[in-house]
Motif scaffolding. Structure first.
Motif, PDB file in Angstrom:
ATOM      1  N   SER A 127       0.814  -1.209   0.000  1.00 24.80           N
ATOM      2  CA  SER A 127       0.000   0.000   0.000  1.00 24.80           C
ATOM      3  C   SER A 127       0.852   1.267   0.000  1.00 24.80           C
ATOM      4  CB  SER A 127      -0.929  -0.003   1.225  1.00 24.80           C
ATOM      5  OG  SER A 127      -1.747   1.134   1.249  1.00 24.80           O
ATOM      6  N   LYS A 128       2.074   1.170   0.501  1.00 22.49           N
ATOM      7  CA  LYS A 128       2.980   2.312   0.528  1.00 22.49           C
ATOM      8  C   LYS A 128       3.701   2.504  -0.804  1.00 22.49           C
ATOM      9  CE  LYS A 128       3.880   1.709   5.482  1.00 22.49           C
ATOM     10  NZ  LYS A 128       4.885   1.300   6.500  1.00 22.49           N
ATOM     11  N   ASN A 129       3.487   1.573  -1.739  1.00 21.71           N
ATOM     12  CA  ASN A 129       4.262   1.584  -2.982  1.00 21.71           C
ATOM     13  C   ASN A 129       3.382   1.399  -4.210  1.00 21.71           C
ATOM     14  OD1 ASN A 129       7.349   1.533  -2.208  1.00 21.71           O
ATOM     15  ND2 ASN A 129       6.310   0.198  -0.751  1.00 21.71           N
ATOM     16  N   ASP A 130       2.403   2.281  -4.365  1.00 13.21           N
ATOM     17  CA  ASP A 130       1.630   2.381  -5.604  1.00 13.21           C
ATOM     18  C   ASP A 130       0.644   1.249  -5.843  1.00 13.21           C
ATOM     19  OD1 ASP A 130       1.335   4.483  -7.311  1.00 13.21           O
ATOM     20  OD2 ASP A 130       2.756   3.781  -8.818  1.00 13.21           O
ATOM     21  N   ILE A 131       0.333   0.456  -4.812  1.00 13.66           N
ATOM     22  CA  ILE A 131      -0.681  -0.575  -4.941  1.00 13.66           C
ATOM     23  C   ILE A 131      -1.914  -0.142  -4.147  1.00 13.66           C
ATOM     24  CG2 ILE A 131      -1.271  -3.007  -4.671  1.00 13.66           C
ATOM     25  CD1 ILE A 131       1.049  -2.486  -6.613  1.00 13.66           C
ATOM     26  N   ILE A 132      -3.048  -0.077  -4.821  1.00 13.68           N
ATOM     27  CA  ILE A 132      -4.321   0.268  -4.185  1.00 13.68           C
ATOM     28  C   ILE A 132      -5.047  -1.016  -3.816  1.00 13.68           C
ATOM     29  CG2 ILE A 132      -6.603   1.304  -4.596  1.00 13.68           C
ATOM     30  CD1 ILE A 132      -5.224   3.280  -6.510  1.00 13.68           C
TER      31      ILE A 132
END
Length: 262
Positions: A127-132
């Motif tokens: 979630s902290k790296n461009d994954i929703i």
């Protein structure tokens, strides 16, 4: 009006049975897809970009493609996540929240191999790296088969759990098995989601019902030419003969249409 495509994956692993061939995309195949999408004439966008386009009128680039993965398999972290980071590609994972940290037992009952699902530590890192992360219900039921209240709880509680764990809004939903009723669609809207993905194939535009977005399903054994054909024609099933049949059908339609004009 620019159209856009949403791709749907599930497991990013080698299939362990015949049943999984459609749903398990080996990592090397997935990487080939992502590499081709990144380096050919496509624009990789997030569901947030699509949300802003449909619901706020923001621009969307031509040839926009969004990546989604359904269910929340652990291999989305171990295999897909490094590839997505390598090619700087945003993606959305739809979580079956009641099975996180456990297994896909809604599938094993139908003969599928046992697979682990993501845990919250992995989800928080992604979630902290461009994954929703979107919601895919609590237990992955066929929503139209449930009574109204139970279906509502499946939708609402999955959203609530994700928001509590991640400390941010969960705005996107995917219907399990692609099944929904008009009542389920309204429940998704009433729970506060802004977009919902179906499994119906085809293209999308800003005119599409935001709670009935179409997706193209990527099969585990799709080589690049099949995926490209699916994206060209907005279909789920590709073949060498499809373009010939498609253009022949259009030609015949045009011929007979012109022939019947007064």
């Amino acid at each position: 009006m620019n159209r856009f495509i949403i791709l749907m994956y599930h497991m990013i692993s080698k299939p362990e049975s015949e049943l999984e061939i459609k749903y398990a995309c080996p990592p090397d195949v997935f990487e080939n897809h992502m590499s081709k999408l990144r380096h050919e004439n496509f624009n990789l966008v997030s569901l947030k970009t699509i949300d802003n386009h449909i619901n706020s009128g923001a621009a969307i680039p031509k040839n926009a493609i969004a990546i989604t993965l359904d269910d929340g398999f652990e291999d989305n972290y171990t295999n897909a996540y490094p590839i997505l980071k390598k090619y700087n590609i945003p993606a959305t994972v739809f979580l079956t929240t009641g099975h996180l940290g456990a297994s896909n037992n809604w599938m094993t009952k139908r003969g599928f191999p046992l697979r682990n699902l993501l845990n919250w530590d992995q989800i928080k890192e992604m979630s902290k790296n461009d994954i929703i992360f979107g919601a895919h219900t609590v237990n992955h039921p066929a929503l139209p088969e449930l009574d109204i209240e139970r279906a509502y709880q499946e939708i609402k509680e999955s959203k609530k759990t994700i928001e509590q764990e991640l400390g941010r809004e969960c705005n996107y939903f995917a219907y399990p098995f692609g099944l929904f009723s008009d009542q389920n669609r309204m429940q998704v809207r009433d729970c506060g989601f802004s977009l919902a993905c179906s499994t119906r194939s085809g293209f999308n535009t800003a005119a599409r019902d935001p709670f009935l977005l179409h997706r193209i399903e990527v099969y585990g054994n799709d080589p690049w030419w099949k995926l490209k054909q699916k994206m060209t024609f907005g279909i789920n099933d590709a073949s060498y003969s499809f373009p010939i049949k498609y253009y022949a059908s259009r030609l015949m339609h045009r011929f007979f249409h012109e022939d019947t004009k007064p």
